[in-house]
Design a protein around this motif. Sequence first.
Motif, PDB file in Angstrom:
ATOM      1  N   TYR A 152       1.078  -1.247  -0.183  1.00 48.18           N
ATOM      2  CA  TYR A 152      -0.067   0.082   0.042  1.00 48.18           C
ATOM      3  C   TYR A 152       0.963   1.211   0.021  1.00 48.18           C
ATOM      4  CZ  TYR A 152       1.068  -1.043   4.929  1.00 48.18           C
ATOM      5  OH  TYR A 152       1.548  -1.210   6.082  1.00 48.18           O
ATOM      6  N   SER A 153       0.257   2.327  -0.455  1.00 50.28           N
ATOM      7  CA  SER A 153       1.007   3.523  -0.398  1.00 50.28           C
ATOM      8  C   SER A 153       1.312   4.222   1.049  1.00 50.28           C
ATOM      9  CB  SER A 153       0.139   4.618  -1.197  1.00 50.28           C
ATOM     10  OG  SER A 153       0.735   5.874  -1.257  1.00 50.28           O
TER      11      SER A 153
ATOM     12  N   TYR B 294       4.924  -1.903  13.850  1.00 45.49           N
ATOM     13  CA  TYR B 294       3.486  -1.607  13.649  1.00 45.49           C
ATOM     14  C   TYR B 294       2.974  -0.676  14.727  1.00 45.49           C
ATOM     15  CZ  TYR B 294      -1.542  -2.852  14.665  1.00 45.49           C
ATOM     16  OH  TYR B 294      -2.837  -2.779  14.737  1.00 45.49           O
TER      17      TYR B 294
ATOM     18  N   ARG C 152      -6.451  -0.448   9.553  1.00 49.56           N
ATOM     19  CA  ARG C 152      -5.118  -0.032   9.601  1.00 49.56           C
ATOM     20  C   ARG C 152      -5.310   1.400   8.822  1.00 49.56           C
ATOM     21  NH1 ARG C 152      -0.965  -3.603  10.779  1.00 49.56           N
ATOM     22  NH2 ARG C 152      -1.918  -5.725  11.018  1.00 49.56           N
TER      23      ARG C 152
ATOM     24  N   GLU D 138      -2.928   2.902   7.152  1.00 51.62           N
ATOM     25  CA  GLU D 138      -2.411   2.910   5.769  1.00 51.62           C
ATOM     26  C   GLU D 138      -3.162   2.271   4.615  1.00 51.62           C
ATOM     27  OE1 GLU D 138       0.105   0.193   8.583  1.00 51.62           O
ATOM     28  OE2 GLU D 138      -0.922   2.107   8.583  1.00 51.62           O
TER      29      GLU D 138
ATOM     30  N   ILE E  15      -0.808  -4.314  23.231  1.00 52.47           N
ATOM     31  CA  ILE E  15       0.468  -4.823  22.823  1.00 52.47           C
ATOM     32  C   ILE E  15       1.693  -4.539  23.811  1.00 52.47           C
ATOM     33  CG2 ILE E  15       2.450  -5.018  21.105  1.00 52.47           C
ATOM     34  CD1 ILE E  15       0.239  -4.397  18.839  1.00 52.47           C
TER      35      ILE E  15
ATOM     36  N   LEU F 181      -4.288   1.997  19.865  1.00 56.85           N
ATOM     37  CA  LEU F 181      -3.414   2.359  18.713  1.00 56.85           C
ATOM     38  C   LEU F 181      -4.163   2.971  17.485  1.00 56.85           C
ATOM     39  CD1 LEU F 181      -2.003  -1.318  18.284  1.00 56.85           C
ATOM     40  CD2 LEU F 181      -0.859   0.518  19.194  1.00 56.85           C
TER      41      LEU F 181
ATOM     42  N   LYS G 201      -6.170   4.033  14.525  1.00 58.63           N
ATOM     43  CA  LYS G 201      -6.762   3.519  13.614  1.00 58.63           C
ATOM     44  C   LYS G 201      -7.527   4.277  12.649  1.00 58.63           C
ATOM     45  CE  LYS G 201      -5.781  -0.813  14.540  1.00 58.63           C
ATOM     46  NZ  LYS G 201      -5.009  -1.841  14.019  1.00 58.63           N
TER      47      LYS G 201
ATOM     48  N   LYS H 278      -1.993 -10.224   9.533  1.00 61.20           N
ATOM     49  CA  LYS H 278      -1.366  -9.760  10.800  1.00 61.20           C
ATOM     50  C   LYS H 278      -2.689  -9.317  11.884  1.00 61.20           C
ATOM     51  CE  LYS H 278       2.984  -8.986   8.685  1.00 61.20           C
ATOM     52  NZ  LYS H 278       2.794  -8.198   7.474  1.00 61.20           N
ATOM     53  N   PHE H 279      -1.954  -9.498  13.257  1.00 60.09           N
ATOM     54  CA  PHE H 279      -2.927  -8.929  14.313  1.00 60.09           C
ATOM     55  C   PHE H 279      -2.902  -7.433  13.998  1.00 60.09           C
ATOM     56  CE2 PHE H 279      -1.539 -12.527  16.968  1.00 60.09           C
ATOM     57  CZ  PHE H 279      -3.004 -12.975  17.285  1.00 60.09           C
ATOM     58  N   GLY H 280      -4.215  -6.926  14.330  1.00 63.54           N
ATOM     59  CA  GLY H 280      -4.472  -5.351  14.011  1.00 63.54           C
ATOM     60  C   GLY H 280      -5.093  -5.041  12.736  1.00 63.54           C
TER      61      GLY H 280
END
Lengths: 391, 120
Positions: free
Chosen positions: A180-181, A377, B20, B22, B53, B67, B69, B96-98
């Motif tokens: 993704y960007s 993350y 997420r 992104e 986490i 976190l 979002k 993945k988690f999240g």
Amino acid sequence: MSDGNVAWILASTALVMLMVPGVGFFYAGMVRRKNAVNMIALSFISLIITVLLWIFYGYSVSFGNDISGIIGGLNYALLSGVKGEDLLFMMYQMMFAAVTIAILTSAIAERAKVSSFILLSALWLTFVYAPFAHWLWGGGWLAKLGALDFAGGMVVHISSGFAALAVAMTIGKRAGFEEYSIEPHSIPLTLIGAALLWFGWFGFNGGSALAANDVAINAVVVTNTSAAVAGFVWMVIGWIKGKPGSLGIVSGAIAGLAAITPAAGFVDVKGAIVIGLVAGIVCYLAMDFRIKKKIDESLDAWAIHGIGGLWGSVAVGILANPEVNGYAGLLFGNPQLLVSQLIAVASTTAYAFLVTLILAKAVDAAVGLRVSSQEEYVGLDLSQHEEVAYT
Amino acid sequence: MRRLPTREVVEMKMVVAVIRPEKLECVKKALEERGFVGMTVTEVKGRGEQKGIRLQFRGREVEVDLLQKTKVEVVVSDDAVDEVVEAIVSSARTGKFGDGRIFVIPVEKSVKIRTGEEEV
């Protein structure tokens, strides 16, 4: 040195110091919000590590007694015998080293351990930056060859740019880079950084005359000109492709600033226009190439500083006007300068890339350059600093 | 008393996706490709089932609780819900988690502010 000259170098030292957090802000705006504090922090860490190492031995191995044209001796270690004007020169040069390491952080954006960066930056200052400073400014082999680098096209920009490429290849891509960007989180923050950089560059290039004189005046004028021309080139490219984004405009300006750096005390305004024009084009093409090749040299130190510094250093050999500072390039009847510049560019480019590759791989093998996937993350602001940029 | 103009009755649902940050562009693109253009996007903080986490910071264990979002809300007709959910899942998933959550909520009515037009 007259009082006026001392005052100008003192002011220039402060201007260059301001470029260090300037790089931090410039970079911070281009990363995600969870990594903004980290990018600014890395610039301050660059400054702190440089100050300490420069005092202990960095200045000495850069500007101390010449050893075989390769490195300086330890005669100035802990600044022994460094007084008055030499002390001022030491401080001014210290800021150049700090800016160079800050530029290098482009390669590790959003994924490096702070502790590993500290180790890498200390090694890099010792084995890449200091030798370059000695080769070109401390009476080393490239200076003896007749190569010119007015304010750091090779010492600062080629070194950090090509080192960034090597570090990026070692540390690997950011998580999700090809999925993704990854968008800038704050363009205004980047614009503030760019403003500080352009402002500071007058001390970077103007101060490199080491006097408040005609060469300093010329350096400031051509610096401003090249920045504007290259910024304009990126603006036009933006228009051709859609809209002239501010991020592109200031990136172009920085490319123009990087390219004029080695030439600022040797070329006139006409030369600066050519340097800025070509820098705008070649740095854009380099950035485009990096993106197409999916190389995550995240904030384009290689494309802008590396390629900009490379072009500017070659341009000295073509465009140096003897009316400015007594040095003539190819267009003024002296092909020998171009030969010297090409040798210097080839050797600094290769050395910066290869030695940094070795150093980065060594640090990675010893302690690991990269944070864990979970820390990446969460973001480096939290995982490295226990802080957040915005609440 | 003046009644607002009404339209035919259409069962509507709000699809709320917490993703997420992104992945927003990917999700927008996936929805647009399927003809779902309207959406509301909000920057939020949150935590899922694993609560937070745990990370080692400076030699001590710290829980990163909330976190960053992004919340995407899309209102669609009942028969389009599955397509919207599929579009979001396929474009927002990393494995993945999240990766986030999707909630489907009934919508009683919608009023267009400019015209006062109601959808129920």
